[in-house]
Scaffold this motif. Structure first.
Motif: not given
Length: 389
Positions: A206-223, A267-274
């Motif tokens: 499964a691939y779980v995707s979400a668009v985060l507003p900036d690099a800091a938010a993306a880093h927090e979600a990835v961690q 963890l990504l704050g709501g995301a699409d699963v495909a």
């Protein structure tokens, strides 16, 4: 005896080079395509005549790096294309250097196995993949060629054959040529054959995707994902409209993947699963210049460069595609090198001439000493690698 006659005595496929077979503008004199049984004698004949040798596989990365200082013999590996052995019970496969990675996976898939090297360029060969240390998103969980190669056979510059490792995962006999040759760019010897460890094919992905507003938010979600029990196979980021798209790959048994994917989505704050990844997944970003960036995973929090044609992996590797002239590329690369390792993989000639494509390398003196041991005459891919090695 003329060099081409000496080569023809030991290799059944030798000819003068065609004009279109230049390596970044440097035209070879001859092209030889030996089989495995002919490789050592071909390299020995090249040594006796002082020929500079460059190996060619599927040509997927032949335009990477620097132009060679000279190229007398282009050694084509397309005749070294056999899968020699697949020991399914031991989860290992042995293949010759010219074998495409895709063919290996097609062969071992019948036994529910795979080689976990999802190369970003289609049809990459075994030899070229090892020589350039190429790997895709799954490197986060499974590693790179240096982690998956458990045995290697090479022909040295003087034509002598060297082997290390074996065909079982726990075999550690001999010098670890696999790790040394991974990323050596053809400067230490000709890769003839490799043995890889395999992994089982997973039941579900499964691939779980979400668009985060900036690099800091993306880093927090990835961690958050990396420090959770989910154990993702890959975590990739890409510049996207509205911010940075984070995509997490989860694979495993069919009964467990949906719950793990749902956990990632939360963890990504709501995301699409495909079932399929986004279009940019596992590909190099487009551009006339490709820059590869290496930094600690935490560098994502301040990745101001992650815009336009750019991707970043949680393993600490990113790629930036540029459509720009020498001055702008040089400025961008210098800015990156202030806090990252940035290597220009390919670029137009004016860009290559304007900057150091490899950049500073702290271990350069050690690398030079290794080169002297393996190729004292500097005939193997001369000048192609870092520091003119």
């Amino acid at each position: 005896m003329k060099p081409i006659d000496a080569l023809a005595k030991v290799c059944s496929d030798v000819r003068p080079a065609y004009p279109e077979e230049g390596v970044l503008g440097v035209l070879p004199r001859f092209v030889a395509a030996p089989g495995v049984a002919e490789a050592a004698e071909t390299m020995r004949a090249a040594a006796e005549h002082g020929l500079a040798v460059i190996a060619r596989g599927m040509e997927t990365r032949l335009d990477w790096g620097l132009p060679p200082q000279r190229c007398d013999l282009l050694l084509d590996t397309h005749r070294m294309d056999r899968i020699v052995e697949h020991a399914a019970g031991d989860l290992v496969v042995r293949a010759e250097a010219g074998t495409p990675i895709e063919r290996i996976n097609a062969e071992v898939a019948a036994h529910g196995q795979r080689l976990a090297l999802d190369c970003p360029i289609f049809a990459s060969s075994v030899g070229g993949t090892i020589a350039t240390a190429a790997a895709g998103p799954r490197r986060l969980l499974y590693g790179t060629p240096r982690d998956l190669v458990i045995g290697l056979t090479v022909v040295r510059a003087d034509g002598k054959i060297a082997r290390s490792g074996g065909k079982v995962v726990k075999n550690v006999a001999g010098y670890d040529l696999g790790r040394l040759f991974a990323g050596s760019w053809g400067t230490l010897g000709l890769i003839v054959e490799a043995t890889f460890r395999l992994h089982p094919v997973c039941e579900a992905t499964a691939y779980v995707s979400a668009v985060l507003p900036d690099a800091a938010a993306a880093h927090e979600a990835v961690q958050a994902v990396l420090h959770s029990p989910v154990v993702p196979a890959a975590v990739e980021c890409a510049a996207a409209p509205g911010g940075i798209e984070v995509c997490v790959m989860v694979e495993g048994v069919a009964a467990g993947v949906p719950a793990r994917a749902d956990r990632v989505a939360s963890l990504l704050g709501g995301a699409d699963v495909a079932e399929e990844p986004p279009g940019w997944w596992g590909r190099y970003p487009e551009g006339t210049t490709l820059v590869e960036i290496t930094a600690p995973p935490a560098a994502l929090a301040h990745a101001s460069w992650l815009t336009g044609a750019a991707t970043w992996s949680a393993s600490g590797h990113g790629h930036l595609g540029l459509e720009a002239g020498p001055e702008q590329v040089t400025e961008t690369v210098n800015e990156l090198r202030a806090s990252h390792t940035a290597v220009v993989r390919y670029a137009p000639e004016p860009v290559r001439d304007a900057l150091d494509v490899w950049g500073p390398v702290p271990a350069l003196s050690l690398m030079r000493r290794v080169k002297e041991q393996f190729d004292p005459d500097h005939r193997l891919s001369p000048g192609r690698f870092v520091g003119g090695i």
